[in-house]
Design a protein around this motif. Sequence first.
Motif, PDB file in Angstrom:
ATOM      1  N   LEU A  37       0.848  -1.189   0.000  1.00  0.00           N
ATOM      2  CA  LEU A  37       0.000   0.000   0.000  1.00  0.00           C
ATOM      3  C   LEU A  37       0.883   1.238   0.000  1.00  0.00           C
ATOM      4  O   LEU A  37       1.741   1.402   0.881  1.00  0.00           O
ATOM      5  CB  LEU A  37      -0.904   0.011   1.233  1.00  0.00           C
ATOM      6  CG  LEU A  37      -1.718   1.291   1.456  1.00  0.00           C
ATOM      7  CD1 LEU A  37      -2.816   1.432   0.408  1.00  0.00           C
ATOM      8  CD2 LEU A  37      -2.311   1.321   2.868  1.00  0.00           C
ATOM      9  N   ILE A  38       0.688   2.108  -0.981  1.00  0.00           N
ATOM     10  CA  ILE A  38       1.413   3.379  -1.047  1.00  0.00           C
ATOM     11  C   ILE A  38       0.407   4.512  -0.924  1.00  0.00           C
ATOM     12  O   ILE A  38      -0.489   4.654  -1.759  1.00  0.00           O
ATOM     13  CB  ILE A  38       2.194   3.530  -2.363  1.00  0.00           C
ATOM     14  CG1 ILE A  38       3.167   2.366  -2.557  1.00  0.00           C
ATOM     15  CG2 ILE A  38       2.948   4.868  -2.379  1.00  0.00           C
ATOM     16  CD1 ILE A  38       3.857   2.380  -3.912  1.00  0.00           C
ATOM     17  N   SER A  39       0.539   5.316   0.112  1.00  0.00           N
ATOM     18  CA  SER A  39      -0.353   6.465   0.308  1.00  0.00           C
ATOM     19  C   SER A  39       0.143   7.630  -0.542  1.00  0.00           C
ATOM     20  O   SER A  39       1.329   7.959  -0.530  1.00  0.00           O
ATOM     21  CB  SER A  39      -0.396   6.856   1.783  1.00  0.00           C
ATOM     22  OG  SER A  39      -0.933   5.800   2.546  1.00  0.00           O
ATOM     23  N   THR A  40      -0.780   8.249  -1.271  1.00  0.00           N
ATOM     24  CA  THR A  40      -0.397   9.271  -2.241  1.00  0.00           C
ATOM     25  C   THR A  40      -1.159  10.575  -2.018  1.00  0.00           C
ATOM     26  O   THR A  40      -2.035  10.672  -1.164  1.00  0.00           O
ATOM     27  CB  THR A  40      -0.672   8.773  -3.677  1.00  0.00           C
ATOM     28  OG1 THR A  40      -2.079   8.517  -3.815  1.00  0.00           O
ATOM     29  CG2 THR A  40       0.112   7.505  -3.981  1.00  0.00           C
ATOM     30  N   PHE A  41      -0.801  11.569  -2.816  1.00  0.00           N
ATOM     31  CA  PHE A  41      -1.474  12.870  -2.827  1.00  0.00           C
ATOM     32  C   PHE A  41      -1.755  13.180  -4.289  1.00  0.00           C
ATOM     33  O   PHE A  41      -0.898  12.935  -5.149  1.00  0.00           O
ATOM     34  CB  PHE A  41      -0.557  13.927  -2.202  1.00  0.00           C
ATOM     35  CG  PHE A  41      -1.181  15.272  -1.990  1.00  0.00           C
ATOM     36  CD1 PHE A  41      -2.211  15.450  -1.083  1.00  0.00           C
ATOM     37  CD2 PHE A  41      -0.720  16.386  -2.687  1.00  0.00           C
ATOM     38  CE1 PHE A  41      -2.782  16.694  -0.868  1.00  0.00           C
ATOM     39  CE2 PHE A  41      -1.277  17.639  -2.478  1.00  0.00           C
ATOM     40  CZ  PHE A  41      -2.314  17.787  -1.565  1.00  0.00           C
ATOM     41  N   GLU A  89       9.350  11.295  -7.896  1.00  0.00           N
ATOM     42  CA  GLU A  89       9.565  10.554  -6.650  1.00  0.00           C
ATOM     43  C   GLU A  89       8.661   9.320  -6.574  1.00  0.00           C
ATOM     44  O   GLU A  89       9.086   8.258  -6.121  1.00  0.00           O
ATOM     45  CB  GLU A  89       9.304  11.469  -5.441  1.00  0.00           C
ATOM     46  CG  GLU A  89      10.316  12.588  -5.273  1.00  0.00           C
ATOM     47  CD  GLU A  89      11.740  12.067  -5.112  1.00  0.00           C
ATOM     48  OE1 GLU A  89      11.929  11.104  -4.343  1.00  0.00           O
ATOM     49  OE2 GLU A  89      12.641  12.606  -5.780  1.00  0.00           O
ATOM     50  N   LEU A  90       7.423   9.448  -7.028  1.00  0.00           N
ATOM     51  CA  LEU A  90       6.521   8.301  -7.001  1.00  0.00           C
ATOM     52  C   LEU A  90       6.991   7.227  -7.982  1.00  0.00           C
ATOM     53  O   LEU A  90       6.941   6.028  -7.673  1.00  0.00           O
ATOM     54  CB  LEU A  90       5.097   8.746  -7.335  1.00  0.00           C
ATOM     55  CG  LEU A  90       4.011   7.660  -7.263  1.00  0.00           C
ATOM     56  CD1 LEU A  90       4.011   6.966  -5.902  1.00  0.00           C
ATOM     57  CD2 LEU A  90       2.639   8.248  -7.543  1.00  0.00           C
ATOM     58  N   ALA A 122       5.059  18.935   1.158  1.00  0.00           N
ATOM     59  CA  ALA A 122       6.042  19.549   0.263  1.00  0.00           C
ATOM     60  C   ALA A 122       7.464  19.233   0.700  1.00  0.00           C
ATOM     61  O   ALA A 122       8.334  18.947  -0.130  1.00  0.00           O
ATOM     62  CB  ALA A 122       5.823  21.057   0.212  1.00  0.00           C
ATOM     63  N   ASN A 123       7.719  19.277   2.010  1.00  0.00           N
ATOM     64  CA  ASN A 123       9.082  19.078   2.527  1.00  0.00           C
ATOM     65  C   ASN A 123       9.509  17.615   2.560  1.00  0.00           C
ATOM     66  O   ASN A 123      10.677  17.295   2.302  1.00  0.00           O
ATOM     67  CB  ASN A 123       9.197  19.666   3.936  1.00  0.00           C
ATOM     68  CG  ASN A 123       9.163  21.176   3.935  1.00  0.00           C
ATOM     69  OD1 ASN A 123       9.411  21.815   2.898  1.00  0.00           O
ATOM     70  ND2 ASN A 123       8.857  21.780   5.066  1.00  0.00           N
ATOM     71  N   ASP A 124       8.571  16.726   2.908  1.00  0.00           N
ATOM     72  CA  ASP A 124       8.940  15.320   3.143  1.00  0.00           C
ATOM     73  C   ASP A 124       8.284  14.332   2.190  1.00  0.00           C
ATOM     74  O   ASP A 124       8.574  13.139   2.247  1.00  0.00           O
ATOM     75  CB  ASP A 124       8.598  14.939   4.595  1.00  0.00           C
ATOM     76  CG  ASP A 124       9.352  15.792   5.605  1.00  0.00           C
ATOM     77  OD1 ASP A 124      10.556  16.027   5.392  1.00  0.00           O
ATOM     78  OD2 ASP A 124       8.747  16.222   6.599  1.00  0.00           O
ATOM     79  N   GLY A 125       7.393  14.800   1.341  1.00  0.00           N
ATOM     80  CA  GLY A 125       6.834  13.968   0.295  1.00  0.00           C
ATOM     81  C   GLY A 125       6.184  12.689   0.791  1.00  0.00           C
ATOM     82  O   GLY A 125       5.403  12.689   1.750  1.00  0.00           O
ATOM     83  N   MET A 172      -2.087   2.034  -4.919  1.00  0.00           N
ATOM     84  CA  MET A 172      -1.898   3.460  -4.639  1.00  0.00           C
ATOM     85  C   MET A 172      -3.239   4.069  -4.250  1.00  0.00           C
ATOM     86  O   MET A 172      -4.214   3.966  -5.002  1.00  0.00           O
ATOM     87  CB  MET A 172      -1.308   4.174  -5.851  1.00  0.00           C
ATOM     88  CG  MET A 172       0.115   3.778  -6.153  1.00  0.00           C
ATOM     89  SD  MET A 172       0.882   4.850  -7.404  1.00  0.00           S
ATOM     90  CE  MET A 172      -0.027   4.349  -8.859  1.00  0.00           C
ATOM     91  N   LEU A 173      -3.259   4.712  -3.090  1.00  0.00           N
ATOM     92  CA  LEU A 173      -4.500   5.251  -2.547  1.00  0.00           C
ATOM     93  C   LEU A 173      -4.215   6.562  -1.823  1.00  0.00           C
ATOM     94  O   LEU A 173      -3.219   6.670  -1.096  1.00  0.00           O
ATOM     95  CB  LEU A 173      -5.107   4.236  -1.576  1.00  0.00           C
ATOM     96  CG  LEU A 173      -6.458   4.570  -0.951  1.00  0.00           C
ATOM     97  CD1 LEU A 173      -7.552   4.642  -2.016  1.00  0.00           C
ATOM     98  CD2 LEU A 173      -6.834   3.517   0.091  1.00  0.00           C
ATOM     99  N   GLY A 174      -5.066   7.552  -2.008  1.00  0.00           N
ATOM    100  CA  GLY A 174      -4.893   8.836  -1.349  1.00  0.00           C
ATOM    101  C   GLY A 174      -4.663   8.692   0.142  1.00  0.00           C
ATOM    102  O   GLY A 174      -5.314   7.872   0.807  1.00  0.00           O
TER     103      GLY A 174
END
Length: 217
Positions: free
Chosen positions: A6-10, A21-22, A114-117, A187-189
């Motif tokens: 599971l990858i949490s995304t924006f 980066e993703l 923004a700083n830590d992605g 990938m999920l918000g």
Amino acid sequence: MYNITLISTFHDELGKCNTDELHKIIESISPDVIFEELNLDLFHRFYNKNEIPYEPPEVKSVKRYLQSHSIDHIPVDILPNSDLSSKEIDYIFNAFKKYNVYKQIEADQKLMIANDGFSFLNSKKYEELFVKKMIMEKTLIGYMLNKNQLLHIHKLFYEEQDTRENAMLREIYDYSKGNSYDKAIFMLGAGHRKSIIQKIQECETKEKLKLNWTFYS
């Protein structure tokens, strides 16, 4: 077999939270299946029809990965709840943003994104800030003149999130029952992170097919 991360995304490009980066994260995992937070209509509009000019980082990174990898990528989301309009959602969250205390939480959240992605989006710190934001929403509604209307919209909104999460997990398990794979990503918000992890842990005790879940961090 059946290793899934599971990858949490924006859903926007913001500082270190970006397509490059993703894509690096996806490459490091090297999945042979990607489950996407898209309903079937949006999936076709992004990938087959090219009808939407703005592509979120998730779509951009998957398209880049597909240039050099032949894999399945599966839309697992469902269509929005017809009982809740986008105007109502905009209305309630614009109401929250009239309060400085709520705007400050959002500002802190965006600064850390923004700083830590993705390290922040996939952290306990993000989960805690998101819960704080939800609690603030309920508190602010209590001060509003039309609180009954807003409570109703708020309830429908989070009920829809719950329904979508259950549906997405159902799609993943159903796909996995009919298809074998070594490594997959979902990938999920990041707003879903805390609740989806809880649901995954419940699935691990109930489902006959055991998926080897990893939570990216």
